[in-house]
Motif scaffolding. Structure first.
Motif, PDB file in Angstrom:
ATOM      1  N   ILE A   1       0.841  -1.193   0.000  1.00  0.00           N
ATOM      2  CA  ILE A   1       0.000   0.000   0.000  1.00  0.00           C
ATOM      3  C   ILE A   1       0.886   1.256   0.000  1.00  0.00           C
ATOM      4  CG2 ILE A   1      -1.741   1.288   1.313  1.00  0.00           C
ATOM      5  CD1 ILE A   1      -2.835  -1.249   0.039  1.00  0.00           C
ATOM      6  N   THR A   2       0.517   2.231  -0.827  1.00  0.00           N
ATOM      7  CA  THR A   2       1.252   3.498  -0.912  1.00  0.00           C
ATOM      8  C   THR A   2       0.518   4.588  -0.136  1.00  0.00           C
ATOM      9  OG1 THR A   2       0.097   4.265  -2.889  1.00  0.00           O
ATOM     10  CG2 THR A   2       2.066   2.896  -3.234  1.00  0.00           C
ATOM     11  N   GLY A   3       1.194   5.699   0.068  1.00  0.00           N
ATOM     12  CA  GLY A   3       0.600   6.824   0.780  1.00  0.00           C
ATOM     13  C   GLY A   3      -0.630   7.375   0.080  1.00  0.00           C
ATOM     14  N   ASP A   4      -0.581   7.492  -1.245  1.00  0.00           N
ATOM     15  CA  ASP A   4      -1.737   7.988  -1.996  1.00  0.00           C
ATOM     16  C   ASP A   4      -2.937   7.069  -1.834  1.00  0.00           C
ATOM     17  OD1 ASP A   4      -0.314  10.181  -2.913  1.00  0.00           O
ATOM     18  OD2 ASP A   4       0.236   9.237  -4.816  1.00  0.00           O
ATOM     19  N   GLU A   5      -2.691   5.761  -1.828  1.00  0.00           N
ATOM     20  CA  GLU A   5      -3.785   4.806  -1.669  1.00  0.00           C
ATOM     21  C   GLU A   5      -4.432   4.945  -0.293  1.00  0.00           C
ATOM     22  OE1 GLU A   5      -2.423   1.172  -4.620  1.00  0.00           O
ATOM     23  OE2 GLU A   5      -1.409   1.370  -2.680  1.00  0.00           O
ATOM     24  N   VAL A   6      -3.635   5.171   0.736  1.00  0.00           N
ATOM     25  CA  VAL A   6      -4.173   5.342   2.090  1.00  0.00           C
ATOM     26  C   VAL A   6      -5.042   6.594   2.153  1.00  0.00           C
ATOM     27  CG1 VAL A   6      -3.581   5.803   4.503  1.00  0.00           C
ATOM     28  CG2 VAL A   6      -2.282   4.094   3.213  1.00  0.00           C
ATOM     29  N   VAL A   7      -4.551   7.695   1.604  1.00  0.00           N
ATOM     30  CA  VAL A   7      -5.289   8.957   1.643  1.00  0.00           C
ATOM     31  C   VAL A   7      -6.618   8.846   0.900  1.00  0.00           C
ATOM     32  CG1 VAL A   7      -5.249  11.363   0.852  1.00  0.00           C
ATOM     33  CG2 VAL A   7      -3.234  10.382   1.947  1.00  0.00           C
TER      34      VAL A   7
ATOM     35  N   LEU B   1      -9.452   0.346  -7.252  1.00  0.00           N
ATOM     36  CA  LEU B   1     -10.547  -0.244  -6.495  1.00  0.00           C
ATOM     37  C   LEU B   1     -10.808   0.666  -5.309  1.00  0.00           C
ATOM     38  CD1 LEU B   1     -12.488  -2.613  -5.869  1.00  0.00           C
ATOM     39  CD2 LEU B   1     -10.606  -3.643  -4.564  1.00  0.00           C
ATOM     40  N   SER B   2     -11.936   1.341  -5.341  1.00  0.00           N
ATOM     41  CA  SER B   2     -12.306   2.249  -4.264  1.00  0.00           C
ATOM     42  C   SER B   2     -12.999   1.443  -3.172  1.00  0.00           C
ATOM     43  CB  SER B   2     -13.254   3.329  -4.805  1.00  0.00           C
ATOM     44  OG  SER B   2     -13.677   4.162  -3.757  1.00  0.00           O
ATOM     45  N   ILE B   3     -12.411   1.456  -1.969  1.00  0.00           N
ATOM     46  CA  ILE B   3     -12.956   0.651  -0.879  1.00  0.00           C
ATOM     47  C   ILE B   3     -12.535   1.249   0.462  1.00  0.00           C
ATOM     48  CG2 ILE B   3     -11.079  -1.008  -1.014  1.00  0.00           C
ATOM     49  CD1 ILE B   3     -13.351  -3.141  -0.485  1.00  0.00           C
ATOM     50  N   VAL B   4     -13.042   2.447   0.726  1.00  0.00           N
ATOM     51  CA  VAL B   4     -12.682   3.212   1.915  1.00  0.00           C
ATOM     52  C   VAL B   4     -13.004   2.437   3.194  1.00  0.00           C
ATOM     53  CG1 VAL B   4     -13.131   5.347   3.192  1.00  0.00           C
ATOM     54  CG2 VAL B   4     -12.961   5.393   0.700  1.00  0.00           C
ATOM     55  N   GLY B   5     -14.149   1.777   3.221  1.00  0.00           N
ATOM     56  CA  GLY B   5     -14.550   1.023   4.419  1.00  0.00           C
ATOM     57  C   GLY B   5     -13.532  -0.028   4.816  1.00  0.00           C
ATOM     58  N   LEU B   6     -12.993  -0.740   3.847  1.00  0.00           N
ATOM     59  CA  LEU B   6     -11.993  -1.769   4.128  1.00  0.00           C
ATOM     60  C   LEU B   6     -10.705  -1.131   4.637  1.00  0.00           C
ATOM     61  CD1 LEU B   6     -11.325  -5.002   2.417  1.00  0.00           C
ATOM     62  CD2 LEU B   6      -9.413  -3.453   2.533  1.00  0.00           C
ATOM     63  N   PHE B   7     -10.296  -0.013   4.041  1.00  0.00           N
ATOM     64  CA  PHE B   7      -9.098   0.687   4.509  1.00  0.00           C
ATOM     65  C   PHE B   7      -9.244   1.062   5.979  1.00  0.00           C
ATOM     66  CE2 PHE B   7      -7.570   0.965   0.242  1.00  0.00           C
ATOM     67  CZ  PHE B   7      -6.236   1.315   0.313  1.00  0.00           C
ATOM     68  N   ASN B   8     -10.421   1.568   6.335  1.00  0.00           N
ATOM     69  CA  ASN B   8     -10.655   1.971   7.722  1.00  0.00           C
ATOM     70  C   ASN B   8     -10.732   0.767   8.662  1.00  0.00           C
ATOM     71  OD1 ASN B   8     -10.709   4.663   6.970  1.00  0.00           O
ATOM     72  ND2 ASN B   8     -12.921   4.687   6.693  1.00  0.00           N
ATOM     73  N   ASP B   9     -11.477  -0.259   8.269  1.00  0.00           N
ATOM     74  CA  ASP B   9     -11.656  -1.437   9.136  1.00  0.00           C
ATOM     75  C   ASP B   9     -10.343  -2.175   9.377  1.00  0.00           C
ATOM     76  OD1 ASP B   9     -14.321  -0.788   9.197  1.00  0.00           O
ATOM     77  OD2 ASP B   9     -14.961  -2.412   7.855  1.00  0.00           O
ATOM     78  N   CYS B  10      -9.518  -2.298   8.349  1.00  0.00           N
ATOM     79  CA  CYS B  10      -8.239  -3.017   8.479  1.00  0.00           C
ATOM     80  C   CYS B  10      -7.114  -2.102   8.938  1.00  0.00           C
ATOM     81  CB  CYS B  10      -7.850  -3.658   7.148  1.00  0.00           C
ATOM     82  SG  CYS B  10      -8.910  -5.009   6.647  1.00  0.00           S
ATOM     83  N   ARG B  11      -7.400  -0.821   9.047  1.00  0.00           N
ATOM     84  CA  ARG B  11      -6.395   0.176   9.414  1.00  0.00           C
ATOM     85  C   ARG B  11      -5.153   0.039   8.514  1.00  0.00           C
ATOM     86  NH1 ARG B  11      -5.397   0.500  15.569  1.00  0.00           N
ATOM     87  NH2 ARG B  11      -3.854  -0.986  14.868  1.00  0.00           N
ATOM     88  N   LEU B  12      -5.424  -0.007   7.200  1.00  0.00           N
ATOM     89  CA  LEU B  12      -4.324  -0.136   6.242  1.00  0.00           C
ATOM     90  C   LEU B  12      -3.454   1.107   6.277  1.00  0.00           C
ATOM     91  CD1 LEU B  12      -6.107  -1.760   3.175  1.00  0.00           C
ATOM     92  CD2 LEU B  12      -4.619  -2.852   4.849  1.00  0.00           C
ATOM     93  N   ASP B  13      -2.147   0.887   6.179  1.00  0.00           N
ATOM     94  CA  ASP B  13      -1.201   1.981   6.230  1.00  0.00           C
ATOM     95  C   ASP B  13      -0.099   1.742   5.197  1.00  0.00           C
ATOM     96  OD1 ASP B  13      -0.177   4.384   7.054  1.00  0.00           O
ATOM     97  OD2 ASP B  13       0.295   3.743   9.096  1.00  0.00           O
ATOM     98  N   VAL B  14       0.716   2.742   4.981  1.00  0.00           N
ATOM     99  CA  VAL B  14       1.803   2.670   4.005  1.00  0.00           C
ATOM    100  C   VAL B  14       2.712   1.479   4.329  1.00  0.00           C
ATOM    101  CG1 VAL B  14       3.808   3.885   3.059  1.00  0.00           C
ATOM    102  CG2 VAL B  14       1.739   5.158   3.653  1.00  0.00           C
TER     103      VAL B  14
END
Length: 175
Positions: free
Chosen positions: A65-71, A137-150
């Motif tokens: 995961i990259t910084g842009d993807e997290v944002v 792939l736009s999936i903000v909910g998954l990013f938040n739930d999994c706390r994805l980071d760079v």
């Protein structure tokens, strides 16, 4: 699925037309405009079987995961991987819509917790074409739930049995 016979599949690809027809050439001469090569999405029978999905390690698309993807809450999937591992299983009309710039809603299963998979669906889960022919792939909910980071590593694959995208957090930089 690795113990099954390979699926006979078609493959989507672009057909480029570099040579104008006589009518197109004459129209360019009349309008004093240069000929612009065109491309068209076509479906061809693949000479080789579809890539095998090994159930013990099915993650055909792996990425950090990259910084842009997290944002943005979007995962960028390269052109080749999108066409090879996802779009080959889609119907031509849906693929054409995606290639033409329309977002396509997909269902995504997060199987990071194997005993408690979580489904993401609806308008908030969308695959779109980017300006450079990659896909997001736009999936903000998954990013938040999994706390994805760079730096977190994820795996994705399209499951043709259920017509869903499967997701797994393979490694996380910070717990």
């Amino acid at each position: 699925m690795s113990d099954q016979k390979p699926l006979i599949s078609t493959k989507k690809t672009f057909f480029y037309n570099f040579f104008p027809s006589k009518d197109e050439e004459e129209a360019c001469n009349v309008n004093n405009t240069p000929w612009v090569p065109t491309r068209e999405l076509v479906e061809i029978r693949d000479l080789y079987p579809a890539p095998i999905i090994y159930l013990d390690n099915p993650w055909q698309i792996k990425k950090k995961i990259t910084g842009d993807e997290v944002v943005l809450g979007k995962v960028v999937i390269p052109f080749f991987e999108t066409f090879e591992y996802i779009l080959r299983y889609w119907e031509m009309d849906v693929t054409q819509s995606l290639v033409n710039g329309c977002g396509v809603c997909v269902d995504v299963w997060d199987v990071t917790e194997e005993n408690d998979p979580k489904k993401y669906e609806g308008e908030g889960v969308c695959l779109r074409k980017l300006y450079n022919d990659d896909y997001s792939l736009s999936i903000v909910g998954l990013f938040n739930d999994c706390r994805l980071d760079v730096g977190d590593e994820i795996g994705l694959y399209w499951d043709p049995r259920s017509s869903t995208l499967m997701f797994k957090l393979l490694s996380q930089v910070r717990p």
